[in-house]
Design an enzyme around this catalytic site. Structure first.
Site, PDB file in Angstrom:
ATOM      1  N   PRO A 162       0.827  -1.223   0.000  1.00 31.72           N
ATOM      2  CA  PRO A 162       0.000   0.000   0.000  1.00 31.72           C
ATOM      3  C   PRO A 162       0.857   1.267   0.000  1.00 31.72           C
ATOM      4  O   PRO A 162       1.712   1.444   0.860  1.00 31.72           O
ATOM      5  CB  PRO A 162      -0.798  -0.103   1.311  1.00 31.72           C
ATOM      6  CG  PRO A 162      -0.698  -1.538   1.722  1.00 31.72           C
ATOM      7  CD  PRO A 162       0.613  -2.024   1.196  1.00 31.72           C
ATOM      8  N   GLU A 163       0.636   2.108  -1.002  1.00 34.62           N
ATOM      9  CA  GLU A 163       1.252   3.422  -1.045  1.00 34.62           C
ATOM     10  C   GLU A 163       0.119   4.448  -0.992  1.00 34.62           C
ATOM     11  O   GLU A 163      -1.033   4.079  -0.773  1.00 34.62           O
ATOM     12  CB  GLU A 163       2.102   3.559  -2.321  1.00 34.62           C
ATOM     13  CG  GLU A 163       3.219   2.510  -2.402  1.00 34.62           C
ATOM     14  CD  GLU A 163       4.180   2.734  -3.564  1.00 34.62           C
ATOM     15  OE1 GLU A 163       4.413   3.890  -3.931  1.00 34.62           O
ATOM     16  OE2 GLU A 163       4.677   1.738  -4.110  1.00 34.62           O
ATOM     17  N   ARG A 208      15.575  -2.460  -2.151  1.00 33.33           N
ATOM     18  CA  ARG A 208      14.400  -2.536  -3.016  1.00 33.33           C
ATOM     19  C   ARG A 208      14.819  -2.529  -4.471  1.00 33.33           C
ATOM     20  O   ARG A 208      15.787  -1.873  -4.836  1.00 33.33           O
ATOM     21  CB  ARG A 208      13.457  -1.350  -2.746  1.00 33.33           C
ATOM     22  CG  ARG A 208      13.074  -1.167  -1.293  1.00 33.33           C
ATOM     23  CD  ARG A 208      12.248  -2.345  -0.781  1.00 33.33           C
ATOM     24  NE  ARG A 208      11.090  -2.625  -1.602  1.00 33.33           N
ATOM     25  CZ  ARG A 208       9.917  -2.001  -1.487  1.00 33.33           C
ATOM     26  NH1 ARG A 208       9.765  -1.066  -0.601  1.00 33.33           N
ATOM     27  NH2 ARG A 208       8.903  -2.324  -2.272  1.00 33.33           N
ATOM     28  N   LYS A 221       0.964   7.678   4.184  1.00 31.69           N
ATOM     29  CA  LYS A 221       0.381   6.330   4.214  1.00 31.69           C
ATOM     30  C   LYS A 221      -0.449   6.085   5.470  1.00 31.69           C
ATOM     31  O   LYS A 221      -0.835   4.946   5.742  1.00 31.69           O
ATOM     32  CB  LYS A 221       1.497   5.293   4.102  1.00 31.69           C
ATOM     33  CG  LYS A 221       2.361   5.456   2.853  1.00 31.69           C
ATOM     34  CD  LYS A 221       3.437   4.380   2.824  1.00 31.69           C
ATOM     35  CE  LYS A 221       4.535   4.717   1.828  1.00 31.69           C
ATOM     36  NZ  LYS A 221       5.614   3.714   1.847  1.00 31.69           N
TER      37      LYS A 221
END
Ligand SMILES: [Zn+2]
Length: 265
Positions: free
Chosen positions: A2-3, A248, A59
């Site tokens: 979720p962003e 990442r 967020k």
């Protein structure tokens, strides 16, 4: 993961179905998602309270409840969904918030973040104190100033929540690709024209993503092809390059996003 656009989607679910309604009960299936509160304290604080219009910062989803404030962070795998009474449960449902018309379910497989209860707005501000401005709300000048003051590489700066709140790995790659800027360039080195281009890309990417409820994967976005082996740039066809940055995967186009910029570009 979720962003900002996903959390904005969860905010809308809450606004559409639960805002203005009273919490009839709170069922905690797994206290492992609670941060600084207990099942009993959460239930006692919310039962009988009416949820108000929810907000979001980066967020974080912030849901005032006529006094106490429910704060949700979705970590890597969280979600908030609305269900009619009796809908089958999911094994990763951690908390159900019941209303007389149905229930909000907070599900989260990995439980990296979770649910907080703030006593008032002052406590909310404390939880959010270390965050930069919301990525959807930041103005062009403030954005340029944030970049100019930072020593890190562009992508690291964009995903640092204390600089700008809301962007994660996918969005940062998408925004730098849309803005045709190499994610490894020092953020402070960008020219005025490049900062402006990046800001325009940020706004456009976020608006379209919020409308879609996630980063779009169709219609010529980097996100749509980034996981395909041997994928080419959706804009120019050059094979995409990938590299790890802070653990990442980072994907970019070496043609559209050159590491070295020739003078006058
Ligand atoms: Zn390209």
């Amino acid at each position: 993961v979720p962003e900002l656009p996903d959390v904005e989607g969860f905010r809308r679910v809450l606004a559409e179905h639960a805002a203005g309604r009273r919490v009839t009960s709170v069922v905690v299936h797994d206290a492992g998602v609670l941060r600084g509160t207990s099942p009993r304290a959460l239930s006692d604080a919310l039962r009988g309270r009416r949820l108000e219009k929810p907000g979001r910062h980066g967020k974080w989803l912030v849901a005032p409840a006529d006094g106490p404030v429910l704060m949700l962070h979705f970590g890597m795998t969280g979600a908030l969904t609305w269900h009619r009474p009796g809908d089958p449960a999911d094994r990763f449902d951690r908390i159900d918030f019941h209303f007389d018309t149905g229930e909000l379910r907070f599900a989260d497989m990995r439980k990296l973040q979770g649910v907080r209860l703030a006593a008032d707005d002052h406590e909310v501000a404390e939880v959010l104190a270390d965050l930069g401005p919301d990525a959807l709300e930041v103005g062009e000048q403030a954005f340029a100033d944030l970049l100019a003051r930072r020593r890190g590489r562009l992508k690291s700066v964009l995903t640092d929540q204390s600089v700008l709140a809301g962007l994660g790995n996918l969005l940062a790659d998408e925004v730098t690709w849309q803005g045709r800027l190499n994610p490894f360039r020092p953020a402070a080195e960008l020219s005025d024209a490049e900062r402006r281009r990046l800001f325009v890309a940020l706004r456009r990417t976020l608006r379209d993503s919020v409308r879609a409820g996630r980063v779009p994967t169709t219609g010529g976005w980097l996100t749509g092809v980034r996981d395909e082996p041997g994928a080419g740039c959706p804009r120019c066809g050059t094979p995409l390059v990938r590299r790890r940055l802070s653990g990442r995967g980072t994907v970019w186009c070496p043609h559209c996003q050159p590491e070295r910029v020739s003078p006058g570009r």
